[in-house]
Design an enzyme around this catalytic site. Structure first.
Site, PDB file in Angstrom:
ATOM      1  N   GLY A  16       0.797  -1.876  -0.301  1.00  0.00           N
ATOM      2  CA  GLY A  16       0.247  -0.149  -0.656  1.00  0.00           C
ATOM      3  C   GLY A  16       0.758   1.068  -0.055  1.00  0.00           C
ATOM      4  O   GLY A  16       2.071   1.640   1.542  1.00  0.00           O
ATOM      5  N   ARG A  77       1.206  -5.263  -5.225  1.00  0.00           N
ATOM      6  CA  ARG A  77       1.093  -5.963  -4.307  1.00  0.00           C
ATOM      7  C   ARG A  77       1.580  -7.460  -5.482  1.00  0.00           C
ATOM      8  O   ARG A  77       0.635  -7.879  -5.456  1.00  0.00           O
ATOM      9  CB  ARG A  77       0.037  -5.849  -3.375  1.00  0.00           C
ATOM     10  CG  ARG A  77      -0.547  -5.208  -2.267  1.00  0.00           C
ATOM     11  CD  ARG A  77      -1.515  -5.743  -1.344  1.00  0.00           C
ATOM     12  NE  ARG A  77      -1.946  -4.260  -0.726  1.00  0.00           N
ATOM     13  CZ  ARG A  77      -1.603  -3.533  -0.253  1.00  0.00           C
ATOM     14  NH1 ARG A  77      -0.577  -4.055   0.665  1.00  0.00           N
ATOM     15  NH2 ARG A  77      -2.311  -2.941   0.543  1.00  0.00           N
ATOM     16  N   ASP A 108       5.500  -4.710   6.008  1.00  0.00           N
ATOM     17  CA  ASP A 108       5.779  -5.642   6.252  1.00  0.00           C
ATOM     18  C   ASP A 108       5.516  -6.905   5.253  1.00  0.00           C
ATOM     19  O   ASP A 108       7.089  -7.393   5.251  1.00  0.00           O
ATOM     20  CB  ASP A 108       4.911  -6.762   8.000  1.00  0.00           C
ATOM     21  CG  ASP A 108       4.043  -6.170   7.657  1.00  0.00           C
ATOM     22  OD1 ASP A 108       3.134  -6.047   6.606  1.00  0.00           O
ATOM     23  OD2 ASP A 108       3.115  -6.658   8.798  1.00  0.00           O
ATOM     24  N   THR A 131       4.519   2.403   5.766  1.00  0.00           N
ATOM     25  CA  THR A 131       2.832   1.608   5.572  1.00  0.00           C
ATOM     26  C   THR A 131       2.131   3.161   6.615  1.00  0.00           C
ATOM     27  O   THR A 131       3.002   3.719   7.589  1.00  0.00           O
ATOM     28  CB  THR A 131       2.871   1.052   6.331  1.00  0.00           C
ATOM     29  OG1 THR A 131       1.695   0.497   6.670  1.00  0.00           O
ATOM     30  CG2 THR A 131       3.409   0.734   7.610  1.00  0.00           C
ATOM     31  N   ASP A 133       0.132   1.998   8.052  1.00  0.00           N
ATOM     32  CA  ASP A 133       0.010   1.597   9.623  1.00  0.00           C
ATOM     33  C   ASP A 133       0.607   1.560  10.816  1.00  0.00           C
ATOM     34  O   ASP A 133      -0.026   1.791  11.539  1.00  0.00           O
ATOM     35  CB  ASP A 133      -0.546  -0.238   9.417  1.00  0.00           C
ATOM     36  CG  ASP A 133      -1.607  -0.537   8.095  1.00  0.00           C
ATOM     37  OD1 ASP A 133      -2.142   0.712   8.412  1.00  0.00           O
ATOM     38  OD2 ASP A 133      -0.961  -1.210   7.736  1.00  0.00           O
ATOM     39  N   ASP A 135       2.668  -0.402  11.798  1.00  0.00           N
ATOM     40  CA  ASP A 135       2.725  -1.615  12.817  1.00  0.00           C
ATOM     41  C   ASP A 135       3.963  -1.750  12.837  1.00  0.00           C
ATOM     42  O   ASP A 135       3.956  -4.168  12.778  1.00  0.00           O
ATOM     43  CB  ASP A 135       1.678  -2.077  11.899  1.00  0.00           C
ATOM     44  CG  ASP A 135       1.709  -2.768  10.308  1.00  0.00           C
ATOM     45  OD1 ASP A 135       2.152  -1.473   9.748  1.00  0.00           O
ATOM     46  OD2 ASP A 135       1.242  -3.769   9.994  1.00  0.00           O
ATOM     47  N   ARG A 177      -4.934  -1.996   8.932  1.00  0.00           N
ATOM     48  CA  ARG A 177      -5.440  -3.193   9.320  1.00  0.00           C
ATOM     49  C   ARG A 177      -4.913  -4.281   9.896  1.00  0.00           C
ATOM     50  O   ARG A 177      -6.660  -3.629  10.852  1.00  0.00           O
ATOM     51  CB  ARG A 177      -4.199  -3.890   8.036  1.00  0.00           C
ATOM     52  CG  ARG A 177      -3.495  -5.192   7.800  1.00  0.00           C
ATOM     53  CD  ARG A 177      -2.778  -5.157   7.241  1.00  0.00           C
ATOM     54  NE  ARG A 177      -2.489  -4.834   6.177  1.00  0.00           N
ATOM     55  CZ  ARG A 177      -2.645  -5.235   4.944  1.00  0.00           C
ATOM     56  NH1 ARG A 177      -3.660  -6.537   4.195  1.00  0.00           N
ATOM     57  NH2 ARG A 177      -2.246  -4.380   3.929  1.00  0.00           N
TER      58      ARG A 177
HETATM   59  O1  F6P Z   1      -1.149  -1.200   4.877  1.00  0.00           O
HETATM   60  C1  F6P Z   1      -1.805   0.522   4.026  1.00  0.00           C
HETATM   61  C2  F6P Z   1      -3.343  -0.366   4.135  1.00  0.00           C
HETATM   62  O2  F6P Z   1      -3.859   1.202   3.602  1.00  0.00           O
HETATM   63  C3  F6P Z   1      -4.223  -0.937   5.408  1.00  0.00           C
HETATM   64  O3  F6P Z   1      -4.852  -0.103   6.555  1.00  0.00           O
HETATM   65  C4  F6P Z   1      -5.721  -0.986   4.052  1.00  0.00           C
HETATM   66  O4  F6P Z   1      -6.242  -2.600   4.937  1.00  0.00           O
HETATM   67  C5  F6P Z   1      -5.157  -1.852   3.140  1.00  0.00           C
HETATM   68  O5  F6P Z   1      -3.508  -0.901   2.541  1.00  0.00           O
HETATM   69  C6  F6P Z   1      -5.707  -1.482   2.563  1.00  0.00           C
HETATM   70  O6  F6P Z   1      -5.182  -2.801   0.854  1.00  0.00           O
HETATM   71  P1  F6P Z   1      -5.961  -1.866  -0.741  1.00  0.00           P
HETATM   72  O7  F6P Z   1      -5.401  -0.702  -0.680  1.00  0.00           O
HETATM   73  O8  F6P Z   1      -4.960  -3.237  -0.828  1.00  0.00           O
HETATM   74  O9  F6P Z   1      -6.946  -2.569  -0.071  1.00  0.00           O
END
Ligand code: F6P
Length: 328
Positions: A16, A77, A108, A131, A133, A135, A177
């Site tokens: 992300g 991803r 991660d 990120t 997050d 985390d 997340r």
């Molecule tokens: O890891 C960053 C994040 O924005 C999380 O907070 C969220 O759960 C996820 O990515 C969403 O991913 P995507 O953009 O692939 O829907």
């Protein structure tokens, strides 16, 4: 550990996107030029590494990117990079370009990829925590977290205006997340009535008691922050349960979603990304491989990637205590 001579570094962003990724790329590339290294952009993360979407960067590529959200290298991803065949193709492409080290900016999953690649092919790699997050262990804050919290707070302030005008109860769902860092930060910063995070299971009964006591205290607008990935359910599910117990409340649900990932990085994220971008290049030159560069108490710290991704960074208990006192 053997110190390898590094002449060409590939930079990629993966997973992300997060505000400040551009600032981190720019800092790494500028530092590389400062040390007379060739710098390569690997587009669309590991996907681009597999598909050979790799270009040598010059200073024009990094002009006016520091202040922009997103990542000009784009992100993805990659499922294929999870397979040994995918990583083999990626390695062949790096070799063809003569790239002898990597800077991987991401969360991660992205750093796990860098670690695996180092284990299998010995490509020196440094990860940067990119990120929203927050985390990852080994850094007080990840690149993008501060901006995401500011964006969330700005949005919740606007919700507060309309909630107050109509005496409404809002459930606002934020990203993260399976971590509650954005929720806690944005919740304290926006005077939330309650904050529900994945790390703690909040019984619906205690939320209802809290809302009742706030009604008694003549608090007419209420905002409950719900972190996505929580054990008590999504904001909509919790709102539906609360409605059954408190039918007199006019309840609305807002999911902030991906707007939390966009926007110009804050001053904090620009500084963090700039320091870590330089640290990544200098770390590689000093033989620090398979580590993540982070900032702890304003100082650059290198943490083994396996530790940064596996260690469970905890939401600060004292933040939760403060949030509770301030919402009573
Ligand atoms: O890891 C960053 C994040 O924005 C999380 O907070 C969220 O759960 C996820 O990515 C969403 O991913 P995507 O953009 O692939 O829907």
């Amino acid at each position: 550990m053997e110190l390898k001579t590094i002449k060409k570094i590939g930079v990629l962003t993966s997973g992300g996107d997060a505000p400040g990724m551009n600032a981190a790329i720019r800092a790494a590339v500028r530092a590389g030029f400062y040390y007379n290294l060739d710098m390569y952009g690997i587009y669309r993360g590991y996907e681009g590494m597999i598909q050979n979407d790799i270009k040598k960067l010059d200073s024009r590529n990094i002009t006016h990117v520091l202040e922009r959200g997103g990542t000009f290298l784009k992100s993805a991803r990659s499922e294929e990079f999870r397979t040994p065949e995918g990583r083999k193709k990626a390695y062949a492409n790096l070799k063809a370009h003569g790239i002898d080290a990597l800077i991987v900016i991401g969360g991660d999953g992205s750093l796990t990829g860098a670690h695996l690649f180092y284990q299998e092919y010995g490509i020196p790699a440094i990860g940067l925590p990119g990120t929203i997050d927050n985390d990852l262990s080994g850094t007080d804050s990840t690149i993008g977290f501060d901006t995401a919290c500011n964006t969330a707070i700005e949005a919740i302030d606007k919700i507060r205006d309309t909630a107050t005008s109509h005496d409404r109860l809002f459930f606002v769902e934020v990203m993260g997340r399976d971590a509650g860092f954005i929720a806690v930060n944005a919740g304290i910063g926006s005077a939330a009535a309650a904050i529900l995070i994945p790390e703690n299971k909040t019984p619906i009964e205690s939320l209802i008691e809290k809302l009742k006591s706030r009604t008694k205290a003549m608090k007419t607008s209420n905002i409950v922050i719900v972190a996505e990935g929580g054990k008590s359910g999504s904001a909509q599910e919790i709102a539906d349960k609360v409605k059954k117990f408190l039918p007199y409340y006019d309840i609305k649900v807002t999911i902030l979603g991906h707007l939390q990932r966009g926007g110009a990085p804050t001053s904090f994220d620009r500084l963090l990304a700039s320091k870590l971008g330089v640290a990544a290049v200098e770390g590689l030159m000093q033989g620090k491989y398979d580590v993540m560069a982070g900032l702890i108490n304003h100082k650059v710290v290198f943490t083994p990637i396996v530790k940064a991704i596996v260690d469970d960074k905890k939401v600060d208990e004292d933040d939760l205590r403060v949030a509770n006192i301030l919402s009573t």
